[in-house]
Design an enzyme around this catalytic site. Structure first.
Site, PDB file in Angstrom:
ATOM      1  N   LYS A  11       0.823  -1.207   0.000  1.00 44.19           N
ATOM      2  CA  LYS A  11       0.000   0.000   0.000  1.00 44.19           C
ATOM      3  C   LYS A  11       0.867   1.271   0.000  1.00 44.19           C
ATOM      4  O   LYS A  11       2.084   1.197   0.181  1.00 44.19           O
ATOM      5  CB  LYS A  11      -0.919  -0.038   1.232  1.00 44.19           C
ATOM      6  CG  LYS A  11      -1.867  -1.241   1.228  1.00 44.19           C
ATOM      7  CD  LYS A  11      -2.847  -1.190   2.389  1.00 44.19           C
ATOM      8  CE  LYS A  11      -3.763  -2.400   2.378  1.00 44.19           C
ATOM      9  NZ  LYS A  11      -4.830  -2.295   3.381  1.00 44.19           N
ATOM     10  N   TYR A  51     -12.406  -2.088  -3.326  1.00 48.44           N
ATOM     11  CA  TYR A  51     -12.894  -2.236  -1.953  1.00 48.44           C
ATOM     12  C   TYR A  51     -14.422  -2.139  -1.868  1.00 48.44           C
ATOM     13  O   TYR A  51     -14.953  -1.834  -0.792  1.00 48.44           O
ATOM     14  CB  TYR A  51     -12.247  -1.189  -1.047  1.00 48.44           C
ATOM     15  CG  TYR A  51     -10.832  -1.547  -0.608  1.00 48.44           C
ATOM     16  CD1 TYR A  51     -10.575  -2.737   0.074  1.00 48.44           C
ATOM     17  CD2 TYR A  51      -9.763  -0.690  -0.833  1.00 48.44           C
ATOM     18  CE1 TYR A  51      -9.292  -3.071   0.503  1.00 48.44           C
ATOM     19  CE2 TYR A  51      -8.471  -1.018  -0.407  1.00 48.44           C
ATOM     20  CZ  TYR A  51      -8.246  -2.206   0.266  1.00 48.44           C
ATOM     21  OH  TYR A  51      -6.983  -2.534   0.690  1.00 48.44           O
ATOM     22  N   GLU A 128      -9.852 -10.446  -7.362  1.00 47.66           N
ATOM     23  CA  GLU A 128      -8.832  -9.393  -7.197  1.00 47.66           C
ATOM     24  C   GLU A 128      -7.735  -9.485  -8.253  1.00 47.66           C
ATOM     25  O   GLU A 128      -7.270  -8.470  -8.765  1.00 47.66           O
ATOM     26  CB  GLU A 128      -8.236  -9.475  -5.792  1.00 47.66           C
ATOM     27  CG  GLU A 128      -9.249  -9.106  -4.718  1.00 47.66           C
ATOM     28  CD  GLU A 128      -8.690  -9.105  -3.307  1.00 47.66           C
ATOM     29  OE1 GLU A 128      -9.373  -8.624  -2.399  1.00 47.66           O
ATOM     30  OE2 GLU A 128      -7.546  -9.601  -3.109  1.00 47.66           O
TER      31      GLU A 128
END
Ligand code: CMP
Length: 141
Positions: A11, A51, A128
């Site tokens: 991230k 998300y 994903e």
């Protein structure tokens, strides 16, 4: 045990802390192969879509803001039991609860800025991986 593929994201906080190589080292040392990888600066729509399952959560807007503040490194990891293995290497979502020697224990700032993402199951991993990679970009080996 089956060979699996899972999605990993380092991230923005992990990229800012310059620990991309250290995370990769832990994946490889833990028996996982990096079979696709790229650096991407997510825009709001891409982060919201990724998300989407969390869109009703109170932290959703803040999470999207965080995930778009700088580049991330997105990879596909492959190996025996790769989904759980990656989650073990990352540690608990909340770094305060993460085990010693895990990525989140060592590098995460808090439950939101928690350095790494990993798929939480086979269906999620499939979604994903497909969200970020075409089949031709993945080099299973
Ligand atoms: P991740 O594994 O990417 O999955 C969802 C993300 O939401 C999680 O890591 C954190 O970055 C974030 N998150 C989860 N719970 C909270 C929370 N209680 N407050 C803020 N962010 C959270």
């Amino acid at each position: 045990m089956a060979v699996e593929q899972t999605l990993s994201i380092i991230k923005p906080d992990g990229v800012e802390k310059n620990v991309i190589g250290e995370c990769f080292r832990r994946f490889e040392k833990g028996g996982l192969k990096i079979i696709a990888t790229k650096m991407v600066h997510l825009d709001q729509a891409k982060a919201e879509g990724f998300y989407a399952v969390h869109k009703e959560r109170p932290f959703f807007a803040s999470l999207v803001k965080f995930m778009t503040r700088g580049p991330v490194v997105i990879s596909v990891l492959e190996g025996e039991n790769a989904i759980q293995k990656n989650r073990d290497i990352m540690g608990a979502t909340n770094p305060a609860e993460a085990a010693e020697g895990t990525i989140r224990k060592d590098f995460a700032s808090n439950i939101e800025e928690n350095t790494a993402h990993g798929s939480d199951g086979p269906d999620t991993a499939k979604f994903e991986i497909g969200y970020f990679f075409d089949a031709g970009e993945i080099h299973s080996r």
